[in-house]
Design a protein around this motif. Sequence first.
Motif, PDB file in Angstrom:
ATOM      1  N   TRP A   1       0.322   2.118 -15.003  1.00  0.00           N
ATOM      2  CA  TRP A   1       0.374   3.564 -14.848  1.00  0.00           C
ATOM      3  C   TRP A   1      -0.805   4.216 -15.582  1.00  0.00           C
TER       4      TRP A   1
ATOM      5  N   ALA B   1       0.989   2.488  -9.469  1.00  0.00           N
ATOM      6  CA  ALA B   1       1.179   1.434 -10.466  1.00  0.00           C
ATOM      7  C   ALA B   1       2.220   0.418 -10.026  1.00  0.00           C
TER       8      ALA B   1
ATOM      9  N   LEU C   1       2.273   6.704 -10.944  1.00  0.00           N
ATOM     10  CA  LEU C   1       3.387   5.764 -11.070  1.00  0.00           C
ATOM     11  C   LEU C   1       3.617   5.014  -9.760  1.00  0.00           C
TER      12      LEU C   1
END
Length: 330
Positions: free
Chosen positions: A103, A230, A227
Amino acid sequence: MDVDAFVLAHQDTWTRLEQLVKRRRRLSGPEVDELVELYQRVSTHLSMVRSASSDSVLAGRLSSLVARARAAVTGAHAPMWHEFARFWTVSFPVVAYRAWRWWLATAVAFFAVATVIGIWVGGSPEVQSALSTPQEIDHLINHDFASYYSENPAGSFALRVWVNNSWVAAQCIGFAILLGIPIPWVIFQNAANLGVVGGLMIHAGKADVLFGLLVPHGLLELTAVFLAGAVGMRLGWTVISPGDRPRGQALAEQGRAVVAAAVGLAGVLLVSGLIEALVTPSPLPTFIRIGIGVAAEAGFLAYVVHFGRKASRAGETGDVADAPDMVPTG
């Protein structure tokens, strides 16, 4: 206690119990008896680990397994509110927390690209002329950028923003099936767009307008995109480097965890969309609008750290297959 030897000796038992727990609704009579026997055996293993070892990861893993086995043996179906609460306090935050390195790296790369492109565009008249005509750039700077946030009714605008942002996040997660290879390109495109617009606005002396309109919703919105990227790239990396687990098992576990991230991010992006529709174009002073965006971002990060760290220490992974649909009846 020699933890490695203990794990090697009992790993097959734990794996078998986990398989039975996951299939609890489709067990035959002998398998139910086996489930009960293995539950008792693994409960003993947990007691041994707690009394003779300081390995909190192993203790958390066995504790979670025993709890799910106990629920399968003696429980009743969990009410919907229990599953809902578990998702928001365990499944989603632990996935976000465990992916924090990915992230953070995604965020750093994004802002590095946006900054470099912004400086390049803002400092080069040749690049600006190649992008568009002076009249079109002037219209973007002095009209289009600000009017984008106020030209539509708040309700319909919020829905459109949510759908668009969810689509970006969904692309990042969906591309995980291709080992995450296309995800950097999706992130790069969004960073490049921000860099171009930012470079033009700052070069024209409109930095206050740029940040006053982007920061309130953009912090949370970009965090959600980071996110999504990620967890998608992490899933792809799991195929390449599964660790000490079989590749198929690691991929399945991480893939199910990504499902939790996808559902959770839809909720985060909904909040971001509401801020973009209701706060960003509002007549509130700029510092208040920015303060709301910063508060929303800080609240989300605190939520992830608090619940994610707690769940991670308990051995949770965010694998939706681990979520119990049974609760002990006592």
